[in-house]
Structures are given as C-alpha cells and as structure tokens.
Design a protein around this motif. Structure first.
Motif, PDB file in Angstrom:
ATOM      1  N   ASP A 193       4.715  13.250 -17.102  1.00 18.40           N
ATOM      2  CA  ASP A 193       3.259  13.188 -17.012  1.00 18.40           C
ATOM      3  C   ASP A 193       2.606  12.932 -18.366  1.00 18.40           C
ATOM      4  N   ARG A 194       3.318  13.233 -19.453  1.00 20.03           N
ATOM      5  CA  ARG A 194       2.772  12.976 -20.790  1.00 20.03           C
ATOM      6  C   ARG A 194       2.763  11.487 -21.125  1.00 20.03           C
ATOM      7  N   ILE A 195       3.584  10.725 -20.422  1.00 18.09           N
ATOM      8  CA  ILE A 195       3.619   9.278 -20.621  1.00 18.09           C
ATOM      9  C   ILE A 195       2.462   8.658 -19.846  1.00 18.09           C
ATOM     10  N   PRO A 196       1.632   7.804 -20.469  1.00 12.65           N
ATOM     11  CA  PRO A 196       0.537   7.158 -19.722  1.00 12.65           C
ATOM     12  C   PRO A 196       1.071   6.387 -18.520  1.00 12.65           C
ATOM     13  N   GLY A 197       0.596   6.778 -17.327  1.00 14.98           N
ATOM     14  CA  GLY A 197       1.086   6.136 -16.112  1.00 14.98           C
ATOM     15  C   GLY A 197       2.552   6.387 -15.865  1.00 14.98           C
ATOM     16  N   GLY A 198       3.053   7.537 -16.339  1.00 12.92           N
ATOM     17  CA  GLY A 198       4.491   7.805 -16.323  1.00 12.92           C
ATOM     18  C   GLY A 198       5.131   7.747 -14.953  1.00 12.92           C
ATOM     19  N   MET A 199       4.479   8.305 -13.927  1.00 12.25           N
ATOM     20  CA  MET A 199       5.058   8.318 -12.593  1.00 12.25           C
ATOM     21  C   MET A 199       5.107   6.931 -11.968  1.00 12.25           C
ATOM     22  N   MET A 200       4.411   5.981 -12.582  1.00 12.03           N
ATOM     23  CA  MET A 200       4.491   4.582 -12.154  1.00 12.03           C
ATOM     24  C   MET A 200       5.463   3.818 -13.060  1.00 12.03           C
ATOM     25  N   ILE A 201       5.304   3.968 -14.361  1.00 11.61           N
ATOM     26  CA  ILE A 201       6.051   3.147 -15.315  1.00 11.61           C
ATOM     27  C   ILE A 201       7.532   3.493 -15.344  1.00 11.61           C
ATOM     28  N   LEU A 202       7.886   4.797 -15.360  1.00  9.94           N
ATOM     29  CA  LEU A 202       9.295   5.180 -15.468  1.00  9.94           C
ATOM     30  C   LEU A 202      10.115   4.732 -14.251  1.00  9.94           C
ATOM     31  N   VAL A 207       2.026   2.601   3.811  1.00  8.76           N
ATOM     32  CA  VAL A 207       1.754   4.033   3.997  1.00  8.76           C
ATOM     33  C   VAL A 207       0.837   4.545   2.899  1.00  8.76           C
ATOM     34  N   TRP A 208       1.068   4.093   1.675  1.00 10.99           N
ATOM     35  CA  TRP A 208       0.262   4.536   0.533  1.00 10.99           C
ATOM     36  C   TRP A 208      -1.197   4.118   0.692  1.00 10.99           C
ATOM     37  N   PHE A 209      -1.436   2.870   1.108  1.00 11.06           N
ATOM     38  CA  PHE A 209      -2.805   2.397   1.321  1.00 11.06           C
ATOM     39  C   PHE A 209      -3.490   3.201   2.426  1.00 11.06           C
ATOM     40  N   PHE A 210      -2.743   3.514   3.472  1.00  8.41           N
ATOM     41  CA  PHE A 210      -3.282   4.334   4.561  1.00  8.41           C
ATOM     42  C   PHE A 210      -3.738   5.688   4.025  1.00  8.41           C
ATOM     43  N   CYS A 211      -2.896   6.319   3.233  1.00  5.19           N
ATOM     44  CA  CYS A 211      -3.210   7.647   2.695  1.00  5.19           C
ATOM     45  C   CYS A 211      -4.386   7.604   1.723  1.00  5.19           C
ATOM     46  N   ILE A 212      -4.493   6.531   0.941  1.00  6.32           N
ATOM     47  CA  ILE A 212      -5.638   6.383   0.041  1.00  6.32           C
ATOM     48  C   ILE A 212      -6.924   6.294   0.859  1.00  6.32           C
ATOM     49  N   GLY A 213      -6.905   5.507   1.927  1.00  2.69           N
ATOM     50  CA  GLY A 213      -8.085   5.394   2.778  1.00  2.69           C
ATOM     51  C   GLY A 213      -8.489   6.732   3.359  1.00  2.69           C
ATOM     52  N   ALA A 214      -7.502   7.518   3.779  1.00  2.00           N
ATOM     53  CA  ALA A 214      -7.790   8.822   4.371  1.00  2.00           C
ATOM     54  C   ALA A 214      -8.377   9.794   3.357  1.00  2.00           C
ATOM     55  N   SER A 215      -8.116   9.582   2.071  1.00  2.50           N
ATOM     56  CA  SER A 215      -8.569  10.525   1.038  1.00  2.50           C
ATOM     57  C   SER A 215     -10.026  10.306   0.625  1.00  2.50           C
ATOM     58  N   ILE A 216     -10.652   9.224   1.085  1.00  2.00           N
ATOM     59  CA  ILE A 216     -12.016   8.890   0.664  1.00  2.00           C
ATOM     60  C   ILE A 216     -13.032   9.479   1.635  1.00  2.00           C
ATOM     61  N   SER A 217     -13.999  10.187   1.104  1.00  2.00           N
ATOM     62  CA  SER A 217     -15.046  10.784   1.928  1.00  2.00           C
ATOM     63  C   SER A 217     -16.279   9.889   1.964  1.00  2.00           C
ATOM     64  N   LEU A 218     -16.831   9.713   3.161  1.00  2.00           N
ATOM     65  CA  LEU A 218     -18.037   8.911   3.325  1.00  2.00           C
ATOM     66  C   LEU A 218     -19.284   9.685   2.887  1.00  2.00           C
ATOM     67  N   LYS A 219     -19.155  10.995   2.791  1.00  2.00           N
ATOM     68  CA  LYS A 219     -20.298  11.846   2.449  1.00  2.00           C
ATOM     69  C   LYS A 219     -20.497  11.854   0.929  1.00  2.00           C
ATOM     70  N   ALA A 220     -21.161  10.864   0.434  1.00  2.00           N
ATOM     71  CA  ALA A 220     -21.468  10.771  -0.997  1.00  2.00           C
ATOM     72  C   ALA A 220     -22.965  10.549  -1.152  1.00  2.00           C
ATOM     73  N   THR A 221     -23.507  11.051  -2.243  1.00  2.00           N
ATOM     74  CA  THR A 221     -24.943  10.899  -2.470  1.00  2.00           C
ATOM     75  C   THR A 221     -25.272   9.448  -2.777  1.00  2.00           C
ATOM     76  N   VAL A 227       2.518  11.289  -4.229  1.00  2.00           N
ATOM     77  CA  VAL A 227       3.948  11.386  -3.920  1.00  2.00           C
ATOM     78  C   VAL A 227       4.569  10.009  -3.724  1.00  2.00           C
ATOM     79  N   MET A 228       3.799   9.070  -3.156  1.00  2.00           N
ATOM     80  CA  MET A 228       4.345   7.746  -2.840  1.00  2.00           C
ATOM     81  C   MET A 228       4.489   6.852  -4.068  1.00  2.00           C
ATOM     82  N   VAL A 229       3.783   7.182  -5.152  1.00  2.00           N
ATOM     83  CA  VAL A 229       3.743   6.295  -6.323  1.00  2.00           C
ATOM     84  C   VAL A 229       5.132   5.985  -6.885  1.00  2.00           C
ATOM     85  N   PRO A 230       5.972   6.984  -7.206  1.00  2.00           N
ATOM     86  CA  PRO A 230       7.278   6.633  -7.794  1.00  2.00           C
ATOM     87  C   PRO A 230       8.174   5.838  -6.864  1.00  2.00           C
TER      88      PRO A 230
END
Length: 340
Positions: free
Chosen positions: A8-17, A53-67, A201-204
C-alpha cells in the motif's frame, strides 16, 4: 509479515505490483496458462470477465443521493476531463499515425495511449486528497468520477473526437454491467454495501491478467516516455480542470489539481478497446505500459501539487482562513450585541 501494508505504500501498489508479476510471467513463461489450463488459465487470461464484475461492483457503490452542489462539482470535473482528453486526442491525431510512432524517443506513443491516460481520474486518490485539502462537497465529487472507470468513456471520447466509431450495441454493452450494478445499489443500500466491498478486492486480479499481455521489452521501451506522458497528464488536464473548478464550479482550483491524475482502471482500457476495435490492437501493448507508468507518476506528483496549491490558494491558505475568520466574526457580532 505486513505484506499488504508495504504494498500500500507503493503508489497504486495493488494495481502496479500484480501487473508487474503478470508481465514477469508472460515474459519468462508465456505458455503457463495453456500448460495448466482450467482455473489457472482463467485467472491468467480472464481480463474481460474479471473487469465485468468489477464494473458492476463500482456501479453498485455509487449513491444517487447527492446534493446539487456535489453533482455540479463532479459533473464539471468529469465533463472537462473528458473534453480535454478528446481535444488532446484530436491534436495528437494530426501528428501521430494510426499505428503509433515506430522510432525515436516517442516509440510506442499513440492516440489511444494519450486519451486513455488523460480520460480517467484516480477517484480514490482524489477523494483522499479532498478530505485533507478540500471541502466536504469537493470530496463528495468523487461520486460521478466512477463513471470514467472502464472503456465506455474512452470509447465515447474516441467517437466525439472522430477517431473511431463503435456500434451502439458495443457502447451499451460496455456500460450495461455498470448500470445494472448502479440500479441495484440504489434500490437497496445492503446491495451497495455488499457489492461495494468487492471493488478493491478485484483490482489485483484484473491487474495480474492485464500484466500477462505485456512483456519487459515493451515496458522498458516506454519507461521514460511514460514518465513524460504522466507529466503531460498533470500539466494539460490540470490546467483545464483548475480553470473549470474556479470559473464553472466556483471553487478555488484545489479540486482541479486533485483530479489531474490517471486512474489505475485506465490500464484496462487499451486492451479492451483493442478487443472491440481490432485497428487499435497493434498499439494496445505499448499504450497499456504507458498508461501504467502514468498511474505511478501522477500518484506521486498529484498529491504534492494538491498540497502546495491548497497552501497557496485553497482552504489552508492564509487568505482563505482570514476570510473564514471574518465571516465567523460577523456571524458572532449580532449575537454578542447587548439587548436594548
């Protein structure tokens, strides 16, 4: 062993490594997937299913209730980032051939690499920076930045720039998993919480699969160029985003600097675009390596620039703090006045 904290100390580590490990496997043992077959081959070559699956989960994480303020801020940042990437792609297409540059320092540079690097904002980093250097409304602008994840916005940008055309079924298909997840996440908060946990979780897993499309020759050939492209992302998109934040979103520019980055998800875009439109296939490996370098460069420099901007012009500046103190004094003065 604290391995995760070190990664996690590496910038973008869970993607880059994992991307690097996948490239190692592809460079030194390219037939591993076919040799073992079954689930191992699926893990090594299953970029598209994992990303779906990752795109699906990203969509589910967004809330429509925003100011409305949050929606305006995020809408301005996202739209300006996309328009900037489209304009950069149009200008680049005047000088860069369709199969990319084949010689010299710019070897491997393509319009696809430029648009993919500039089109996506690192939403997680942006939110963390705004929580420290911005306002609550600016941090909330993260809500629409997830729309930039995946190939849909890059396909839209390429279409707007007149650089490619995609069938409407393909455009809808690229967005459909995200939309289904978005609908379910907003119908039921438990769904949002349940699927939202899977996003990091899906990133690596998809990063490792992507790395298996790269080799070290490609990475080494684009190393310095990737650094230059990362700096260009900060300068070009940072300039337009700061202006948009100040004049359109009525901010102080801090959110604009914080959004001048390349998302880890952008690494997935070149190979997906190439699988949809074969004309981009020759430039996809180099574009993937360039975008991966941009992720690292912007992850290192964007936080430093955001902190500096906040101290000079943002909420941590003396001018801003003096203005807030003056407002507080005016608000307290009527209450402190003696009653007649």
């Amino acid at each position: 062993m604290n391995l995760k904290s070190r990664i996690d100390r590496i910038p973008g580590g869970m993607m880059i490594l994992p991307l690097f490990l996948g490239a190692c496997l592809n460079s030194f043992a390219p037939g591993t997937g076919k040799f073992f077959g079954s689930f191992t081959n699926g893990l090594i070559t299953g970029t598209l299913p994992i990303l779906s699956v990752w795109f699906f989960c990203i969509g589910a994480s967004i809330s429509l209730k925003a100011t409305p303020l949050v929606l305006r801020k995020s809408g301005v940042l996202v739209s300006v980032k996309i328009v900037t990437a489209a304009l950069a792609g149009v200008v680049a297409s005047l000088f860069i051939p369709a199969d990319g540059i084949q010689s010299g320092f710019l070897t491997g540079l393509s319009v696809l690499a430029i648009i993919a690097a500039m089109n996506d904002t690192n939403g997680g980093m942006y939110m963390a920076l705004m929580q420290q250097y911005g306002t609550k409304e600016e941090a909330g602008a993260f809500c629409l930045m997830c729309l930039e994840s995946g190939p849909f916005m890059t396909m839209l940008t390429l279409g707007l720039a007149g650089l490619a055309s995609f069938p409407w079924q393909t455009m809808v298909g690229a967005l459909l998993p995200f939309l289904i997840g978005f609908i379910l996440g907003n119908l039921d908060q438990d769904f949002r919480k349940f699927f939202g946990q899977a996003v990091p979780v899906m990133v690596p897993f998809f990063a490792f699969a992507l790395g298996n499309n790269l080799n070290f020759a490609t990475i080494l050939n684009t190393g310095l160029l990737g650094i230059a492209l990362g700096l260009a992302v900060i300068v070009v998109t940072g300039f337009t985003l700061v202006l948009a934040d100040i004049f359109l979103a009525k901010g102080n520019g801090t959110a604009g600097i914080g959004a001048a980055s390349t998302a880890g998800a952008a690494v997935t875009v070149p190979p997906i675009i190439a699988s949809i439109e074969p004309t981009f296939a020759p430039v996809a490996p180099a574009a993937t390596a360039l975008v991966a370098t941009c992720v690292v460069v912007t992850s290192l420099l964007t936080p430093l620039l955001t902190a500096w901007w906040s101290r000079r012009f943002g909420i941590n500046s003396q001018r801003y703090q003096a203005a807030e103190a003056a407002k507080a004094a005016v608000a307290v003065a009527p209450a402190a006045a003696p009653a007649e």
